[in-house]
Design a protein around this motif. Structure first.
Motif, short mmCIF file in Angstrom:
data_model
loop_
_atom_site.label_atom_id
_atom_site.label_comp_id
_atom_site.label_asym_id
_atom_site.label_seq_id
_atom_site.Cartn_x
_atom_site.Cartn_y
_atom_site.Cartn_z
N GLU A 27 -61.26 52.37 33.64
CA GLU A 27 -62.56 53.04 33.83
C GLU A 27 -63.70 52.03 33.73
O GLU A 27 -64.72 52.17 34.39
CB GLU A 27 -62.77 54.12 32.74
CG GLU A 27 -61.73 55.23 32.72
CD GLU A 27 -61.89 56.26 33.84
OE1 GLU A 27 -62.81 56.12 34.66
OE2 GLU A 27 -61.06 57.19 33.90
N HIS A 86 -55.44 57.96 39.28
CA HIS A 86 -56.48 58.94 38.94
C HIS A 86 -57.81 58.25 38.61
O HIS A 86 -58.87 58.81 38.88
CB HIS A 86 -56.01 59.86 37.81
CG HIS A 86 -55.05 60.91 38.29
ND1 HIS A 86 -55.40 61.86 39.23
CD2 HIS A 86 -53.74 61.15 37.99
CE1 HIS A 86 -54.35 62.65 39.49
NE2 HIS A 86 -53.33 62.22 38.75
N ARG A 107 -61.12 59.21 40.76
CA ARG A 107 -62.40 59.64 40.17
C ARG A 107 -63.54 58.76 40.69
O ARG A 107 -64.62 59.25 41.01
CB ARG A 107 -62.34 59.57 38.64
CG ARG A 107 -61.56 60.72 38.02
CD ARG A 107 -61.76 60.80 36.50
NE ARG A 107 -61.07 59.73 35.79
CZ ARG A 107 -59.78 59.77 35.42
NH1 ARG A 107 -59.04 60.84 35.70
NH2 ARG A 107 -59.23 58.77 34.77
N TYR A 108 -63.27 57.46 40.81
CA TYR A 108 -64.31 56.54 41.27
C TYR A 108 -64.63 56.82 42.75
O TYR A 108 -65.80 56.85 43.15
CB TYR A 108 -63.85 55.09 41.08
CG TYR A 108 -64.91 54.09 41.49
CD1 TYR A 108 -66.04 53.90 40.71
CD2 TYR A 108 -64.79 53.37 42.67
CE1 TYR A 108 -67.03 53.02 41.10
CE2 TYR A 108 -65.77 52.48 43.07
CZ TYR A 108 -66.89 52.30 42.28
OH TYR A 108 -67.87 51.44 42.68
N LYS A 117 -66.68 59.97 43.05
CA LYS A 117 -68.04 59.73 42.57
C LYS A 117 -68.88 58.98 43.60
O LYS A 117 -70.04 59.28 43.83
CB LYS A 117 -67.96 58.91 41.26
CG LYS A 117 -69.26 58.81 40.49
CD LYS A 117 -69.02 58.18 39.13
CE LYS A 117 -69.54 56.75 39.12
NZ LYS A 117 -69.28 56.02 37.88
N CYS A 162 -59.21 66.11 46.67
CA CYS A 162 -59.04 64.80 46.04
C CYS A 162 -57.60 64.70 45.51
O CYS A 162 -56.83 65.64 45.60
CB CYS A 162 -60.07 64.59 44.93
SG CYS A 162 -59.72 65.40 43.37
N HIS A 205 -56.58 64.64 42.51
CA HIS A 205 -56.35 65.56 41.40
C HIS A 205 -56.07 66.97 41.88
O HIS A 205 -55.30 67.71 41.26
CB HIS A 205 -57.55 65.53 40.44
CG HIS A 205 -57.30 66.19 39.13
ND1 HIS A 205 -57.37 67.57 38.97
CD2 HIS A 205 -56.93 65.69 37.92
CE1 HIS A 205 -57.09 67.87 37.72
NE2 HIS A 205 -56.81 66.76 37.06
N VAL A 240 -62.40 67.09 38.93
CA VAL A 240 -62.86 65.81 39.49
C VAL A 240 -63.83 66.03 40.65
O VAL A 240 -64.89 65.41 40.72
CB VAL A 240 -61.67 64.94 39.94
CG1 VAL A 240 -62.16 63.63 40.56
CG2 VAL A 240 -60.76 64.64 38.75
N CYS A 241 -63.46 66.92 41.60
CA CYS A 241 -64.26 66.98 42.83
C CYS A 241 -65.05 68.28 43.00
O CYS A 241 -65.73 68.45 44.00
CB CYS A 241 -63.40 66.72 44.05
SG CYS A 241 -62.23 68.02 44.44
#
Ligand SMILES: [Zn+2]
Length: 242
Positions: free
Chosen positions: A110, A134, A138-139, A142, A169, A171, A239-240
């Motif tokens: 992260e 994952h 997430r990145y 974002k 995504c 996830h 996440v999304c």
């Protein structure tokens, strides 16, 4: 403008419909992030290099081991003990010295992900574990970056093109992380899936064809069958979800 050498080197691919010199210039201007210089990262990096991609940022903190060499074709017995990203840089330089390769001998976390991805406009999952996937997912969500997920097991594999908010995504599709394990794998599996991952990357950069968005490609090498299944957004995805 493309140089005379570039016009010659990439002549046959520029004949592809809607590729041409414009597509080749887009490839030359592109920077990609390859997460992992192992089984998948090898064919992905090699085929992007021969296609004339401008810059490859390849990230791996590991070192090639003898048991990697049945599939990690960027490395040879001479490279055992070197860092994989550095070994990848050397091999890719031999294959196409016009491609700039930035080796990143670091662990993706992260804290490091933003710096490692840098100015890349697409993230390529060439990993062997879901927790790191994952982090990249997430990145990518974002930052609104496309993220191609690839995975292999034995003589099989899977692939999907993620670009939220248009697609689910990672996830949404695979919310969990299976426990880490030494799993079976034949070199041809990352070969098949990695070449398809490079194909999706090239198509996206050049702007041709239709990417594997909202679709998961599943390859069964034992039965030699490909199937594509629709994948959907989880409306409650942590996440999304917008
Ligand atoms: Zn999601």
């Amino acid at each position: 403008m493309l140089t005379q050498k570039e016009l010659e080197r990439y002549h046959r691919q520029m004949l592809i419909r809607n590729w041409g010199e414009e597509g080749q210039k887009k490839l030359r201007a592109a920077t990609v992030f390859i997460a992992g210089a192992g089984g998948l990262g090898s064919p992905v990096a090699i085929y992007l290099a021969v296609a004339g991609i401008g810059k490859i940022r390849i990230c791996d903190f590991g070192e090639p081991e003898l048991s990697n060499l049945n599939r990690q074709i960027l490395h040879t017995e001479r490279d055992i003990g070197k860092n994989k990203a550095l070994s990848a840089q050397e091999t890719l330089h031999e294959i196409n010295p016009h491609v700039e390769v930035e080796p990143l001998a670091e662990k993706i976390s992260e804290e490091t992900v933003e710096r490692l991805v840098g100015s890349s406009t697409i993230i390529l999952d060439c990993l062997d574990n879901f927790p790191t996937r994952h982090i990249l997912n997430r990145y990518a969500v974002k930052k609104g970056l496309p993220f191609i997920h690839a995975g292999i097991f034995g003589l099989s594999g899977q692939l999907t093109f993620i670009h939220t908010p248009e697609t689910p995504c990672l996830h949404c599709i695979f919310p969990g992380s299976p426990p880490p394990a030494v799993f079976p794998v034949a070199g041809v599996a990352p070969g098949v899936i990695g070449v398809l991952e490079a194909t999706e990357t090239i198509k996206w950069i050049v702007g041709i064809g239709k990417n594997l968005k909202g679709r998961l490609l599943i390859w069964d090498g034992e039965l030699m069958e490909f199937q594509t299944v629709a994948v959907n957004k989880d409306p409650n995805c942590p996440v999304c979800k917008r």
